[in-house]
Scaffold this active site. Structure first.
Site, mmCIF file in Angstrom:
data_model
loop_
_atom_site.group_PDB
_atom_site.id
_atom_site.type_symbol
_atom_site.label_atom_id
_atom_site.label_comp_id
_atom_site.label_asym_id
_atom_site.label_seq_id
_atom_site.Cartn_x
_atom_site.Cartn_y
_atom_site.Cartn_z
ATOM 1 N N LYS A 106 23.785 -16.591 20.983
ATOM 2 C CA LYS A 106 25.011 -16.996 21.482
ATOM 3 C C LYS A 106 25.102 -17.991 22.374
ATOM 4 O O LYS A 106 25.818 -19.148 22.213
ATOM 5 C CB LYS A 106 25.872 -15.581 21.855
ATOM 6 N N ARG B 251 29.040 -11.185 28.126
ATOM 7 C CA ARG B 251 28.636 -11.133 26.671
ATOM 8 C C ARG B 251 27.121 -11.046 26.477
ATOM 9 O O ARG B 251 26.445 -11.976 26.931
ATOM 10 C CB ARG B 251 29.228 -12.191 25.812
ATOM 11 N N GLY C 22 23.967 -3.629 16.682
ATOM 12 C CA GLY C 22 23.537 -2.800 17.678
ATOM 13 C C GLY C 22 23.866 -2.837 18.957
ATOM 14 O O GLY C 22 23.828 -1.930 19.723
ATOM 15 N N MET D 155 27.005 -4.668 21.031
ATOM 16 C CA MET D 155 28.177 -5.335 21.204
ATOM 17 C C MET D 155 28.710 -5.014 22.557
ATOM 18 O O MET D 155 29.881 -4.771 22.895
ATOM 19 C CB MET D 155 28.985 -4.886 20.252
ATOM 20 N N ARG E 249 27.934 -18.648 14.815
ATOM 21 C CA ARG E 249 26.282 -18.492 14.572
ATOM 22 C C ARG E 249 26.391 -18.188 12.863
ATOM 23 O O ARG E 249 27.304 -18.302 12.228
ATOM 24 C CB ARG E 249 26.099 -16.863 15.265
ATOM 25 N N HIS F 234 33.288 -3.967 12.318
ATOM 26 C CA HIS F 234 31.868 -3.769 12.333
ATOM 27 C C HIS F 234 31.091 -3.118 10.969
ATOM 28 O O HIS F 234 30.177 -3.266 10.809
ATOM 29 C CB HIS F 234 31.998 -2.426 13.703
ATOM 30 N N ARG G 152 -0.852 -1.603 -20.589
ATOM 31 C CA ARG G 152 -1.334 -0.225 -20.429
ATOM 32 C C ARG G 152 -1.565 0.367 -21.974
ATOM 33 O O ARG G 152 -0.704 0.896 -22.161
ATOM 34 C CB ARG G 152 -1.306 0.589 -19.276
ATOM 35 N N GLU H 258 -11.224 -3.120 -9.297
ATOM 36 C CA GLU H 258 -10.716 -2.229 -8.832
ATOM 37 C C GLU H 258 -11.426 -1.219 -8.300
ATOM 38 O O GLU H 258 -11.174 -0.129 -7.740
ATOM 39 C CB GLU H 258 -9.795 -1.482 -10.006
ATOM 40 N N SER I 279 -8.628 -9.439 -12.604
ATOM 41 C CA SER I 279 -7.390 -8.807 -12.307
ATOM 42 C C SER I 279 -7.579 -7.840 -11.310
ATOM 43 O O SER I 279 -8.356 -6.813 -11.604
ATOM 44 C CB SER I 279 -6.794 -8.518 -13.538
ATOM 45 N N GLY J 292 -6.931 -4.736 -9.668
ATOM 46 C CA GLY J 292 -6.281 -3.268 -9.964
ATOM 47 C C GLY J 292 -6.182 -2.754 -8.307
ATOM 48 O O GLY J 292 -7.099 -1.746 -8.057
ATOM 49 N N THR J 293 -5.368 -3.153 -7.710
ATOM 50 C CA THR J 293 -5.228 -2.960 -6.450
ATOM 51 C C THR J 293 -4.730 -1.366 -5.878
ATOM 52 O O THR J 293 -4.930 -0.795 -5.053
ATOM 53 C CB THR J 293 -4.104 -3.772 -5.488
ATOM 54 N N ASN J 294 -4.256 -0.539 -7.037
ATOM 55 C CA ASN J 294 -3.975 0.583 -7.160
ATOM 56 C C ASN J 294 -5.428 1.459 -6.611
ATOM 57 O O ASN J 294 -5.507 2.379 -5.885
ATOM 58 C CB ASN J 294 -3.070 1.430 -8.158
ATOM 59 N N ASP J 295 -6.124 1.213 -7.751
ATOM 60 C CA ASP J 295 -7.466 1.792 -7.661
ATOM 61 C C ASP J 295 -8.356 1.238 -6.451
ATOM 62 O O ASP J 295 -9.134 2.029 -5.827
ATOM 63 C CB ASP J 295 -8.216 1.667 -8.906
ATOM 64 N N CYS K 264 -2.556 -7.028 -10.815
ATOM 65 C CA CYS K 264 -1.737 -6.338 -11.720
ATOM 66 C C CYS K 264 -1.559 -4.731 -10.997
ATOM 67 O O CYS K 264 -0.654 -4.161 -11.623
ATOM 68 C CB CYS K 264 -2.294 -5.893 -12.997
ATOM 69 N N TYR L 26 -2.098 -15.914 -10.468
ATOM 70 C CA TYR L 26 -0.729 -15.387 -10.877
ATOM 71 C C TYR L 26 -0.798 -14.073 -10.214
ATOM 72 O O TYR L 26 -1.738 -13.506 -9.601
ATOM 73 C CB TYR L 26 -0.559 -15.091 -12.411
HETATM 74 C C1 PEP Z 1 -4.815 -0.483 -10.678
HETATM 75 O O1 PEP Z 1 -5.455 0.461 -10.563
HETATM 76 O O2 PEP Z 1 -4.125 -1.306 -9.594
HETATM 77 C C2 PEP Z 1 -4.105 -0.754 -11.951
HETATM 78 C C3 PEP Z 1 -3.309 -1.625 -12.337
HETATM 79 O O3 PEP Z 1 -4.502 0.468 -13.054
HETATM 80 P P1 PEP Z 1 -3.831 1.675 -12.970
HETATM 81 O O4 PEP Z 1 -2.705 1.790 -12.199
HETATM 82 O O5 PEP Z 1 -3.403 1.910 -14.412
HETATM 83 O O6 PEP Z 1 -4.757 2.549 -12.787
HETATM 84 MG MG MG Z 2 -6.521 1.156 -12.103
#
Ligand code: PEP
Ligand code: MG
Length: 950
Positions: A68, A138, A147, A149, A382, A505, A628, A818, A837, A839-842, A905, A925
């Site tokens: 301001k 002000r 939040g 005023m 603003r 508001h 899958r 993974e 690739s 597999g960031t979950n595992d 993935c 990617y």
């Molecule tokens: C993973 O592990 O990131 C993955 C893509 O495989 P899934 O979730 O099927 O185990």
């Molecule tokens: Mg996996």
């Protein structure tokens, strides 16, 4: 202190004895004095240059003076009518808080000196009954924060200056109106007295007068009200309302500083991830009055429509009113265009200013102004908050108008806003049917678009509690909202108010958070005691379900069905995402070693079925990063064959079952290749442990026991055998058991069938003229020898099929990374795998040792709440641990195979922060669910812009 030191210096300079104490003591004190006098806590309206010189950049000036203060100074610099003012810096706020709520040395003196300059510029004197200067106080942090005023107007008024002003203005009504406002604002904001105490006093006066409008009150009524308000202060606080103007200014300044650490400000900072150490500035601004009569007024306006983005001035104003009246929605406002008739000169000047401001700031502006006796004054500008749809439209329009570049347009929209645009809406038919069925109970101003279905709660605390503790979908319904309600608004799926306008508001905050909102549904009567609302003959009790459409302003009883909006119809978003792709596709975006990608990230999708692939493609995916295949096994007619295949006692029996599955799989894959014609399709071979395809052991055991007890023999043996087989498959740690590549090695027939199905489908499609690009992905590799064992056999099958079909096409074999060991031996693995690739979950599960299925429920949410982990690592890549393994894999893998294609993935592939990380480590990617593809395209472009190779 200052003089004492001087005299000591003189004494020592001219005296005969110079003691050692003084010679040590002196330089330290000189240094301290210098520090203190050099620290500038206060900047005048015409000192923006000095602020720039000190801070170094415009962004830093905003950090120092607050948004301001910086913008008021900037408007002054470019010649706009801004009342004289000064700003106490955010550094001052931080120093005040750090010193235990004390003004740091020099600050008050600097404020007094600045006040003198403001007096000079305005030709009035603070506290002078003959010609009093009044000011507003002000708050103003770097980012605008709904939040906080805490504005106090009319500071400087007291019993004496009020009399003086009456003599000067000959307008007693106006003066006492201003005075009563000061006492109530000061009372609530600075002295923390509840609004209701003042509201009751006001209501009593209005009731006695038989009116509901403030404007009907006469000078005498207001004079009486001033006395009543003073009594409220005395009663609530035990002391009199401070008459000394400087004390008013000091206390108000301290209140602003203090509000930085108020609950609502903290809630807001948490929600918006604003750091706690920014602090707020304080602006002391010469008062101009919109309530001197019917040639005065006040208003707020946006240079473009903040709900739709339409390039048309949007705003409202009130004649004969002071600032807060418009925002609070107490009186019904007029649309800004009407000002052309009521205050024509001021309106014309205002229009010119709005155009100039937008060009100056290259963004949509949200402005506050006051007209005092036909003269226009700008009180604030603003960058305006806007809905997701407006953000996209404004960004695209401004780029098309040449006001900003395509890169800026892409940066103007957040991934969350794109996400919001793809959120469910009510379809036209659903609403029409509901209207016909008489379910619509209220309509109001369509303040923030989107559909919301939830249970009604009438106050912010209950709304928050029901959402957080009971996990309910909540719609918060209030007469109007105030900053103290922000926590409830954040927890709600939707907001509905009976009062207030498009810039109230509730509307502003809802738009900012993307919460669907209707305001000003005035047919609604909310009964807080009975906890219900009545509207148009309908009664809705607390806890009952309603549906609101913030885009049309309609509210319905019951739950209306929602459906996902189509991207194809959102032409502005399509344009913006097209620009995002263009930015990512530029070669040279990333400086990289030979073989590494030099463009930005591509966005691919995780899709198991042709219809998912088609949706992914229509959302802009350039490939399938994960199919899958096991999901297809679960279909009704296939599952019995799959189970037969699993239970087979000989290889021939297994092959027979697999031969039955092959045509199904071939058809699935053909559909994918067709949908992704010309783009790569990564198909992952079977991954989960086989028991997942079998009936549950518990249910089967129960059946067998029941049959035995009842003496039923028919089919019993079969069930007993099945139970024995399932028990034989049991593993204590199935996630770390016979799955992924291990299953392929132990039972190669399944993956052999899958590879044959993939290549037969690709061959058939190629022969049909489709550009099929299969990439076969082997999951869960931990040791290169696993790949050495299985991959060549599968490649043989691929070649065999191509030979049989007499067709050749490009294909790849690669693996998922993974398991941490795979990452640690990426160089060896890249010797065999043609792509990686993540597999960031595992990979997250195994790097942290947290079960991906149980961690959130058991401890992970607590970890994040307690700050033990900054974010949930299953949502956003843990860059220090998991990310380090990923970075290493890319570098070591490409050292062996420079062209190695690398993607992600896991769920993280659709998370904007993780996408940025994937960009920085050189991936080709990211792959995510089709619905997240648009968000990922924007995030990929933003990462490319942020990290552009210089
Ligand atoms: C993973 O592990 O990131 C993955 C893509 O495989 P899934 O979730 O099927 O185990
Ligand atoms: Mg996996």
């Amino acid at each position: 202190m200052h003089l004492e030191l001087e005299s000591k210096i003189e004494k020592n300079l001219y005296g005969k004895i110079v003691s050692w104490q003084v010679s040590v003591f002196l330089p330290i004190n000189i240094f301290r004095r210098k520090e203190m006098s050099e620290k500038k806590w206060v900047y005048l309206f015409n000192e923006v240059k000095e602020a720039e010189a000190y801070a170094g950049s415009w962004d830093a000036v905003r950090g120092l003076l607050g948004g301001k203060g910086a913008n008021l100074a900037e408007m002054t610099r470019i010649g706009m009518p801004v009342p004289p003012f000064f700003t106490v810096t955010t550094e001052g706020c931080n120093a005040y808080l750090a010193e235990g709520n004390k003004f740091p040395g020099g600050m008050w003196d600097q404020m007094l000196a600045a006040l003198k300059e403001v007096e000079k510029a305005s030709g009035k004197k603070f506290g002078d009954p003959k010609n009093p200067l009044l000011v507003s106080c002000r708050s103003g942090a770097k980012m605008s924060m709904p939040g906080m005023m805490d504005t106090v107007l009319n500071i400087g008024l007291n019993d004496e200056t009020a009399k003086g002003m009456v003599a000067l203005t000959e307008n007693e009504r106006f003066v006492y109106d201003a005075y009563r406002r000061l006492i109530s604002m000061f009372g609530t904001v600075v002295l923390n007295i509840k609004d209701e105490a003042f509201e009751h006093a006001l209501d009593a006066v209005k009731k006695a007068k038989g009116t509901t409008a403030d404007t009907d009150l006469t000078a005498d009524d207001l004079k009486g009200l001033v006395e009543k308000y003073k009594e409220v202060v005395k009663k609530e606080k035990g002391f009199d309302f401070p008459q000394e103007p400087l004390e008013q200014m000091k206390l108000a300044t301290e209140a602003v500083f203090g509000s930085w650490n108020g609950k609502r400000a903290i809630d807001y900072r948490r929600a918006e991830k604003i750091p706690d150490d920014l602090g707020t500035a304080v602006n002391i601004v010469t008062m101009v009055f919109g309530n001197t009569g019917w040639e005065s007024g006040t208003g707020v306006a946006f240079t473009r429509n903040p709900a739709t983005g339409e390039n048309k001035l949007y705003g409202e104003y009130l004649l004969n009113a002071q600032g807060e009246d418009v925002v609070a929605g107490i009186r019904n406002t007029d649309p800004i265009t009407k000002m052309a008739e009521t205050l024509p000169e001021a309106y014309e000047e205002f229009i010119k200013i709005t155009e100039k401001l937008e060009k100056h700031y290259h963004d949509m502006q949200d402005m506050e102004f006051t007209v005092e006796n036909r003269r226009l004054w700008m009180l604030q500008t603003r960058n305006g908050k806007r809905t997701a749809a407006a953000a996209v439209k404004i960004a695209v329009d401004m780029a098309n108008e040449g006001l900003i570049s395509k890169e800026e347009a892409v940066q103007r929209v957040t991934p969350t806003q794109v996400d919001t645009l793809l959120h469910p809406q009510f379809t036209g038919n659903t609403k029409d049917d509901a209207k016909k069925a008489g379910k619509r109970f209220a309509t109001g101003v369509n303040a923030s678009p989107g559909a919301a279905v939830g249970q009604v709660y009438f106050d912010a605390d209950t709304a928050e509690r029901m959402a957080k503790e009971e996990g309910q979908q909540v719609i918060m319904v209030r007469p109007f909202t105030k900053p103290d309600d922000v926590h409830g608004m954040l927890a709600a799926k939707g907001i509905l108010t009976s009062e207030g306008g498009a810039t109230s508001h509730a509307a502003v905050v809802a738009r900012q958070f993307g919460v669907p909102c209707i305001v000003g549904a005035s047919m609604m009567k909310i009964n807080m005691e009975k906890r219900l609302l009545e509207s148009d003959g309908t009664v809705v009790k607390e806890g009952e379900w309603i549906s609101i459409d913030g885009g049309s302003g309609d509210a319905f009883v019951g739950k209306l069905e929602m459906s996902a909006p189509s991207l194809e119809e959102q032409t502005d978003l399509l344009t913006l995402l097209g620009w995002a792709d263009e930015i990512c596709d530029r070669p040279g975006t990333r400086k990289a070693p030979e073989g590494w990608p030099t463009t930005g990230l591509q966005v691919w999708a995780n899709a198991d079925y042709p219809q998912d692939a088609r949706r992914a493609r229509s959302y802009g995916a350039r490939g399938i990063g994960l199919c899958r295949t096991e999901h297809m096994f679960f279909e009704q007619e296939r599952l019995p064959i799959v189970q037969r295949m699993i239970l087979a006692e000989s290889s021939e029996e297994r092959t027979k079952a697999l031969n039955e599955l092959l045509p199904y799989q071939r058809a699935d894959f053909a559909g994918l290749f067709e949908a992704m014609d010309g783009y790569p399709v990564i198909i992952r071979l079977i991954d989960p442990p086989l028991h997942e395809f079998m009936p549950s052991e518990e249910a089967l055991l129960e059946e067998v026991i029941t049959m035995r007890v009842k003496g039923e023999t028919q089919g019993l043996e079969e069930k007993e055998n099945l139970l024995a087989s399932i028990r034989a498959m049991h593993e204590s740690n199935p996630m770390m058991g016979l799955r992924g590549i291990r299953l392929s090695i132990v039972m190669p027939e399944i993956v052999e069938m899958q590879v044959r199905a993939i290549f037969e489908a690709a061959a058939d499609e190629t022969l049909k003229g489709v550009d099929a690009r299969p990439e076969v992905m082997i999951p869960l590799t931990g040791h290169v020898n696993e790949l050495h064992y299985i991959q060549p056999r599968l490649v043989e099958i691929a070649k065999e099929v191509m030979k049989e079909k007499g067709v050749e096409f490009h294909y790849k074999f690669g693996t998922m990374i993974e398991i941490p060991r795979a990452a640690l031996t990426a160089a060896e693995i890249a010797g065999v795998a043609e792509f990686f690739s993540f597999g960031t979950n595992d990979l997250t599960q195994m790097t942290y040792g947290y079960s991906r299925d149980d961690a959130e429920r058991n401890f992970l949410v607590t970890y994040v709440e307690k700050g033990i982990l900054p974010v949930n690592p299953f949502q956003s890549v843990d860059t220090a641990g998991v990310g380090r393994l990923m970075k290493m894999s890319v570098e070591e893998g490409r050292a062996v195979r420079p062209e190695l294609e690398v993607g992600i993935c896991g769920e993280h592939g659709g998370d904007p922060d993780s996408i940025e990380f994937c960009h920085t480590i050189g991936q080709n990617y990211v792959s995510c669910s089709p619905f997240r593809v648009p968000v990922a395209r924007l995030a990929a472009a933003q990462a490319a812009i942020k990290h552009a190779a210089k």
